[in-house]
Design an enzyme around this catalytic site. Structure first.
Site, PDB file in Angstrom:
ATOM      1  N   ASP A 485       3.687  -1.599  -0.532  1.00 24.03           N
ATOM      2  CA  ASP A 485       4.784  -1.070  -1.343  1.00 24.03           C
ATOM      3  C   ASP A 485       6.152  -1.558  -0.884  1.00 24.03           C
ATOM      4  OD1 ASP A 485       3.768   0.477  -3.340  1.00 24.03           O
ATOM      5  OD2 ASP A 485       3.678   2.320  -2.159  1.00 24.03           O
TER       6      ASP A 485
HETATM    7  C1  BGC Z   1       6.652   3.779   2.341  1.00 26.65           C
HETATM    8  C2  BGC Z   1       5.337   3.332   1.779  1.00 26.65           C
HETATM    9  C3  BGC Z   1       5.009   4.165   0.577  1.00 26.65           C
HETATM   10  C4  BGC Z   1       6.158   4.210  -0.404  1.00 26.65           C
HETATM   11  C5  BGC Z   1       5.820   5.199  -1.494  1.00 26.65           C
HETATM   12  C6  BGC Z   1       7.711   3.748   1.280  1.00 26.65           C
HETATM   13  O1  BGC Z   1       8.922   4.206   1.802  1.00 26.65           O
HETATM   14  O2  BGC Z   1       6.992   2.963   3.435  1.00 26.65           O
HETATM   15  O3  BGC Z   1       4.309   3.453   2.738  1.00 26.65           O
HETATM   16  O4  BGC Z   1       3.893   3.661  -0.058  1.00 26.65           O
HETATM   17  O5  BGC Z   1       7.345   4.577   0.223  1.00 26.65           O
HETATM   18  O6  BGC Z   1       6.815   5.640  -2.262  1.00 26.65           O
HETATM   19  C1  NOJ Z   2       1.267   4.258   0.980  1.00 27.85           C
HETATM   20  C2  NOJ Z   2       1.030   4.206  -0.485  1.00 27.85           C
HETATM   21  O1  NOJ Z   2       0.520   5.430  -0.944  1.00 27.85           O
HETATM   22  C3  NOJ Z   2       0.079   3.093  -0.846  1.00 27.85           C
HETATM   23  O2  NOJ Z   2      -0.048   3.003  -2.216  1.00 27.85           O
HETATM   24  C4  NOJ Z   2       0.531   1.799  -0.255  1.00 27.85           C
HETATM   25  O3  NOJ Z   2      -0.445   0.833  -0.528  1.00 27.85           O
HETATM   26  C5  NOJ Z   2       0.773   1.910   1.220  1.00 27.85           C
HETATM   27  N1  NOJ Z   2       1.673   2.978   1.498  1.00 27.85           N
HETATM   28  C6  NOJ Z   2       1.319   0.601   1.827  1.00 27.85           C
HETATM   29  O4  NOJ Z   2       2.625   0.370   1.457  1.00 27.85           O
END
Ligand code: BGC
Ligand code: NOJ
Length: 815
Positions: A485
């Site tokens: 993400d």
């Molecule tokens: C986080 C990710 C997460 C995303 C979801 C980010 O700030 O680092 O792990 O999936 O937010 O909104």
């Molecule tokens: C958490 C999110 O829920 C997931 O969708 C994502 O793949 C991981 N973070 C890695 O960014």
């Protein structure tokens, strides 16, 4: 090294023996529509279906002390005031124990010879939470005491509830009837539901005004009414309604009193709303309280929770695994975590506030991989719900709200990995059940009102979406981000108040993702097999063609010399390459290229795994996400470079992606490596809880890596894709019992020194008792397979055609 507790494997419980754990250690109740969360000190909250839109009790996140709202009992005896769960008063107890079990928690506190036990659970199929309370006089003298219960009501819509005080301070309404408190804010207007907080025993007083019970200048650690030993029988008009009941007890030596408190969500349905102006019709609430006033009903409800879990877990049990951590995780806790992630996606936990994220498109599809064996019918419905949030061109809403099942417009779509995960969940469902009819189920597209396109159409649309959206290297465009993400290659954000998740993308960007290419390989290979199973060979070869093309592209464009490149940025510069100063190697592209079948014939797959081993892995914590971490912010990379080095996506150990590498090792028959890597992130195997801090029984999303100043510190437990994937690793890749289209495939990959193990697996109506022996000390390769004594060729157990429902399977490794 402090000791905070231990596993009680035979009862499937984790026993916390001191309340001051390094972080709150959480458990969940409920698995249908009603959910509760509770820590070892009874902190947490309860909601119906949707933690944002139907929250029953309040919880203040990130409070200090941490975890300060919950379902509290206070004991007042003489001058002493204490809680069986230690908090909020933190009065020193003579004994404390919290047993987190599957779907329940039992907190027992003892002081001055008085023992109070609070057993909390949500009965199957009910929209209510039960606290069974037992108070015991363990002394040789008669004892008098007062017990107080306490919750703070939430006005259902949790965001408004915690932000809009100019309104909320004036709308709170309650009614009191006997031992029951009815929280009915907004019931007079558009709500047709209320909260019941009732005691099955006669009470000696109550409070519903927080100001009266706690006091404006007091806190939950010294609530005014408890300190005074007397409730004030207050009725809340506006401000903050609470539920508090006083029960005075006189206990003879050795005597025990048992009763229950019920916290229920009551939907009025078609009943008349009012008995008279301002007086709510309480028929349903009364009926619930009457029913649970019989302690036999309470006990039966608790047994139903236990029985339901035992029946679910009996689908997959591996009772004789030579490694205790893998054994308890795969048999109990990992499956409990899969239930939680399936139900709640990433919405409500100790870290997810229940108002931020609803159900995630990619998340929920992956969660199904670890859940589908438990309740395939629910997985089926979920797949169709998810697919309905896809748009006709293949774009997917990244999240949706569980109550409405509608895509969340705030975050929108454009995470280009999203569509492909639908193929993985659908294939997993069909392999588990053999049910092809799901493919014909109409689920329509979110932007085509009334459309009835079947699931198979969505799957083809997803493939087409990836093919249509490719960049200069013919690799898939990343869009806003892929699985990571935080790899935001198109937003170039310079505005600190902007969320990377919702920041817009530049138009016409060329940024590409090798991870999506690998995922595409995996998904198309899955689909080819599915089409063969369906007898649609032409479709199978059409999709095989796409696979072959993408494989060629990956090998030609994405091999960096010793590992696979991670991506190409908006200017087509490589990310995760030896030419980069930081972020030279990333884990996800190694994982997905290998899992998708790249590098099989040219040695690259093995090299990619070895590169992970060399640059990313440590046996203590697992694999960091990339190396070296970014030391400065790069607007062309986005959020990944926003985190301090060694945390989260900037080279933290992101447990989820570790599991794919575990599968990679098993593909190469590396049984030792697979187990060693598995244990490196396994919560049960963590040695120093003051360092790890998170729960020892469920995975955390992230552990601070070797590149951080606090290596080994776990964070963001429970709601992570690690749950589902580590169950896949343990049950299918290591222990090797793999549901396949035509039957169970047996293909373990274990450490050579394991002599064997056994698995009991229910699959399509048949119970398979599988005994694996390893006389030649091998890691992989089935030498012989006997089905009810008959030797068969290959390693797929055919489905019985003669109505047998129990099948004995003997597997000898050593081919
Ligand atoms: C986080 C990710 C997460 C995303 C979801 C980010 O700030 O680092 O792990 O999936 O937010 O909104
Ligand atoms: C958490 C999110 O829920 C997931 O969708 C994502 O793949 C991981 N973070 C890695 O960014």
């Amino acid at each position: 090294m402090a000791n905070y507790g231990h596993f009680d494997d035979s009862n499937r419980e984790y026993v916390i023996t001191r309340p001051d754990t390094p972080l709150p250690w959480l458990n969940y109740f409920g698995q249908d529509e009603f959910f509760g969360m509770a820590t070892q000190t009874a902190g947490g909250y309860t909601f119906w279906k949707d933690a944002k839109l139907r929250r029953l009790t309040r919880y203040r996140y990130n409070n200090n002390p941490m975890d300060n709202d919950g379902r509290f009992l206070y004991v007042k005896q003489g001058k002493s005031v204490w809680n069986p769960g230690w908090k909020p008063t933190r009065t020193k107890l003579d004994a404390f124990e919290c047993r987190h079990g599957l779907g329940y928690s039992r907190i027992t506190g003892k002081k001055d010879g008085i023992e109070v036990e609070q057993l909390m659970f949500i009965p199957p199929g009910e929209n209510l939470e039960v606290w069974k309370i037992s108070v015991r006089n363990k002394t040789k003298k008669p004892q008098k005491l007062s017990l107080f219960s306490y919750v703070e009501f939430c006005f259902f819509e949790a965001l408004n509830d915690m932000t809009n005080y100019q309104r909320t301070y004036s709308i709170g309404e309650v009614e009191i009837e006997g031992s029951a408190i009815y929280h009915k804010t907004e019931y007079r207007e558009r709500r047709n539901h209320y909260t019941l907080f009732g005691c099955t025993r006669k009470i000696d007083g109550y409070d519903t005004s927080r100001d009266a019970f706690v006091g404006v200048h007091h806190g939950l650690h010294d609530p005014k009414a408890v300190m005074a030993g007397k409730c004030t029988n207050s009725r809340a008009f506006g401000w903050n309604p609470v539920g508090a009941q006083q029960i005075n007890l006189s206990l003879k030596p050795g005597q025990e009193e048992t009763f229950a408190i019920i916290l229920a969500y009551v939907d009025q349905g078609d009943l008349p709303k009012f008995d008279s102006p301002m007086v709510m019709n309480k028929t349903k609430g009364r009926e619930i309280l009457a029913r649970y006033s019989d302690m036999k009903v309470v006990d039966a409800a608790f047994n139903a929770v236990k029985e339901r879990w035992e029946s679910l877990l009996s689908i997959y049990q591996a009772p004789k695994v030579p490694n205790v951590h893998l054994q308890r995780m795969v048999n109990t806790w990992n499956q409990a975590q899969c239930m939680a992630t399936f139900n709640l996606s990433r919405s409500a936990s100790g870290y997810e506030t229940g108002i931020g994220r609803g159900m995630g498109y990619r998340d929920s599809n992956q969660d199904i991989l670890g859940f589908v064996h438990l309740l395939p019918a629910r997985a089926r419905q979920r797949i169709l719900d998810i697919a309905s949030t896809q748009l006709a061109d293949g774009t997917c809403f990244h999240q949706y709200q569980p109550l409405t099942k509608k895509g969340n417009a705030d975050i929108g779509g454009g995470f280009n990995d999203d569509p492909l995960w639908l193929i993985l969940s659908t294939c997993a469902y069909i392999r588990e059940t053999g049910d092809l009819t799901i493919l014909n189920e109409p689920c329509g597209y979110a932007d085509k009102p009334g459309s009835k396109d079947p699931l198979l159409h969505h799957i083809e649309t997803s493939i087409q979406y990836t093919l249509n959206n490719r960049g200069p290297h013919a690799l898939p465009l990343i869009g806003h981000a892929d699985w990571n993400d935080c790899l935001n290659l198109n937003c170039h954000s310079k505005e600190p108040n902007e969320s990377f998740q919702t920041a817009g993308d530049i138009a016409g960007s060329k940024a590409e993702s090798v991870m999506i290419a690998g995922l595409f390989l995996y998904a198309t290979r899955d689909l080819v097999k599915l089409y063969h199973f369906m007898g649609q060979t032409q479709d199978a070869s059409r999709i095989q063609g796409h696979y072959d093309d993408m494989l060629k592209t990956v090998e030609e464009q994405a091999w960096d010399g010793a590992w696979y490149t991670r991506a190409f940025d908006a200017e087509s510069k490589p990310i995760g390459s030896k030419v980069c100063k930081e972020g030279k190697i990333y884990i996800e592209s190694q994982a997905w290229c290998v899992l998708g079948g790249a590098g099989q014939n040219n040695g690259r797959a093995k090299k990619a795994l070895q590169a992970v081993d060399k640059y990313l892995y440590t046996p203590e914590h697992g694999c960091a996400l990339q190396y070296p971490p970014y030391s400065t912010y790069h607007s062309e990379l986005g959020e990944v470079s926003s985190y301090p080095p060694g945390y989260k996506e900037n080279a933290g150990v992101f447990s989820h992606n570790n599991t794919w590498i575990h599968i990679g090792w098993t593909m190469f028959g590396e049984g030792e490596k697979a187990l060693e890597y598995y244990l490196s992130i396994c919560p049960s195997a963590k040695k120093d809880h003051d360092v790890y801090r998170s729960e020892p029984y469920v995975y955390a999303q992230m552990t601070a890596s070797q590149f951080s100043p606090t290596p080994g510190e776990g964070k963001n437990s429970w709601l992570t894709g690690t749950g589902a994937w580590s169950f896949v690793v343990a049950s299918q890749s290591i222990l090797g019992v793999q549901p396949d289209y035509t039957g169970l495939r047996i293909d373990p990959c274990i450490p050579k020194k394991w002599k064997g193990f056994s698995v009991s697996r229910k699959f399509r109506g048949v119970t398979y008792s599988i005994e694996v022996t390893n006389p030649k000390s091998k890691s992989k390769g089935v030498k012989s397979l006997k089905i009810d004594g008959q030797k068969i060729a290959g390693n797929v157990i055919p489905l019985p055609t003669d109505g047998r429902t129990a099948v004995k399977v003997e597997v000898t490794l050593g081919a």
